[in-house]
Each structure stands twice: as structure tokens, then as C-alpha cells.
Design an enzyme around this catalytic site. Structure first.
Site, short mmCIF file in Angstrom:
data_model
loop_
_atom_site.label_atom_id
_atom_site.label_comp_id
_atom_site.label_asym_id
_atom_site.label_seq_id
_atom_site.Cartn_x
_atom_site.Cartn_y
_atom_site.Cartn_z
CG HIS A 1 -8.64 -3.16 -2.56
ND1 HIS A 1 -9.54 -2.45 -3.32
CD2 HIS A 1 -8.41 -2.50 -1.23
CE1 HIS A 1 -9.91 -1.27 -2.54
NE2 HIS A 1 -9.39 -1.48 -1.46
CG ASN B 1 -11.98 -0.63 4.00
OD1 ASN B 1 -12.36 -0.93 4.99
ND2 ASN B 1 -10.79 0.06 3.81
CG ASP C 1 -2.22 0.77 0.88
OD1 ASP C 1 -3.08 0.44 0.98
OD2 ASP C 1 -1.77 2.17 1.11
N GLY D 1 -15.81 2.94 3.91
CA GLY D 1 -14.53 3.53 3.74
C GLY D 1 -13.56 3.26 2.57
CD GLN D 2 -14.72 -0.36 -2.63
OE1 GLN D 2 -15.82 -0.58 -2.23
NE2 GLN D 2 -14.06 -1.11 -3.51
CG HIS E 1 -6.77 -3.06 2.98
ND1 HIS E 1 -5.94 -1.90 2.91
CD2 HIS E 1 -8.21 -2.67 2.43
CE1 HIS E 1 -6.94 -0.88 2.19
NE2 HIS E 1 -7.85 -1.60 1.94
P1 5GP Z 1 -9.69 1.24 0.10
O1 5GP Z 1 -9.49 2.73 0.96
O2 5GP Z 1 -10.37 1.45 -1.12
O3 5GP Z 1 -10.15 0.18 1.04
O4 5GP Z 1 -8.26 0.97 -0.17
C1 5GP Z 1 -7.36 1.75 -1.20
C2 5GP Z 1 -6.00 1.59 -0.66
O5 5GP Z 1 -5.16 1.81 -1.87
C3 5GP Z 1 -5.61 2.73 0.42
O6 5GP Z 1 -5.07 2.08 1.54
C4 5GP Z 1 -4.44 3.68 -0.52
O7 5GP Z 1 -3.34 3.98 0.52
C5 5GP Z 1 -4.07 2.60 -1.51
N1 5GP Z 1 -3.39 3.44 -2.78
C6 5GP Z 1 -4.01 4.16 -3.29
N2 5GP Z 1 -3.66 4.47 -4.64
C7 5GP Z 1 -2.74 3.75 -4.52
C8 5GP Z 1 -1.52 3.67 -5.78
O8 5GP Z 1 -1.47 4.23 -6.63
N3 5GP Z 1 -0.73 2.81 -5.26
C9 5GP Z 1 -0.70 1.54 -4.12
N4 5GP Z 1 0.37 0.95 -4.01
N5 5GP Z 1 -1.56 1.84 -3.14
C10 5GP Z 1 -2.68 2.92 -3.44
#
Ligand code: 5GP
Ligand code: ZN
Length: 113
Positions: free
Chosen positions: A99, A86, A32, A92-93, A101
Site C-alpha cells: 500500500h 513502508n 487510514d 515500519g510496515q 500512504h
Molecule cells: P503500514 O504501517 O503497514 O505502513 O500501514 C498500515 C496502515 O494501515 C496504518 O497506518 C494503519 O493505521 C492502517 N490500518 C490498519 N488497520 C486498518 C483498518 O482496518 N482500516 C483502515 N482504514 N486502516 C487500517
């Protein structure tokens, strides 16, 4: 969402750089960008699905979860880890490509925020 405008599709297609820690023919695992734990890895199916509600294939979902444990073992998270999916705005997505985590390397608290 258009594949060109989806960050994770662009990473999967090699158009955006990322730190890939594991991959197979149907999923990749990347670090991340904004880690919330010493180990913070995202396990991402190569096929675009906006979230878990869009995936009706239990085999895909099951194998994705199995891959999280492979990645956690590779990362040496033998004291445990947390997996999080999420989903939607209340969940909180922030990236609309399914994906999981994988968070580890420190003790987690409960309940989540
Ligand atoms: P969500 O908030 O949708 O559950 O998780 C998205 C995750 O993607 C976040 O933890 C954020 O830090 C990560 N993220 C967003 N953009 C990028 C990126 O360009 N590269 C990587 N490696 N992680 C990303
Ligand atoms: Zn995508």
C-alpha cells in the site's frame, strides 16, 4: 499471507468496512483508521502482494504511483503531499499487503522518524 487473514484483502472483499474515497478495477483508496495528517489515505492494489519487493510488474507499480496523484488531486492537496511505502520490519510496515500512504493537509518534516 492467507487472503482471509489479511486486513486489506478483507476490506477489498467487503468483509470489513472502510471509508473508500476512490477506486478502480485494480486498486482502492481508503482513509487510514489512525490518520497521521489531516488527509491520510492508503492506495491499495486489489491483488494481494505482501510488499513492494514481491511485485515484479513495473506497470502495476507505475500505475499505483499514478493513482496516488489522482487521489491527492481529488483530496485537494494542491499545496503538496507526501507518499510513503513502508517496507518490512525496519521500514515500519505493519500490514503485509502492499500500500502507498498519501499524507497531506499539513507541512511535513524531514527526516522521518
Ligand atoms: P503500514 O504501517 O503497514 O505502513 O500501514 C498500515 C496502515 O494501515 C496504518 O497506518 C494503519 O493505521 C492502517 N490500518 C490498519 N488497520 C486498518 C483498518 O482496518 N482500516 C483502515 N482504514 N486502516 C487500517
Ligand atoms: Zn492482502
Amino acid at each position: 499471507m492467507e487472503k482471509n487473514s489479511c486486513i486489506f484483502c478483507r476490506i477489498i472483499q467487503g468483509q470489513l468496512s472502510s471509508n473508500i474515497v476512490w477506486q478502480d478495477d485494480s486498486a482502492i483508496a481508503i482513509r487510514d483508521l489512525n490518520p497521521q495528517a489531516p488527509s491520510h489515505i492508503l492506495v491499495i492494489p486489489r491483488e494481494h502482494m505482501s510488499d513492494i519487493t514481491e511485485c515484479k510488474d513495473s506497470q502495476i507499480l507505475g500505475s499505483l504511483f499514478h493513482k496516488t496523484s489522482i487521489v491527492a488531486a481529488q483530496e485537494g492537496l494542491n499545496k503538496g503531499f507526501r507518499i510513503v511505502v513502508n517496507t518490512g520490519s525496519d521500514g515500519g510496515q505493519t500490514v503485509a499487503h502492499l500500500h502507498i500512504h498519501v499524507l497531506g493537509g499539513r507541512a511535513m518534516s524531514w527526516p522521518p522518524g
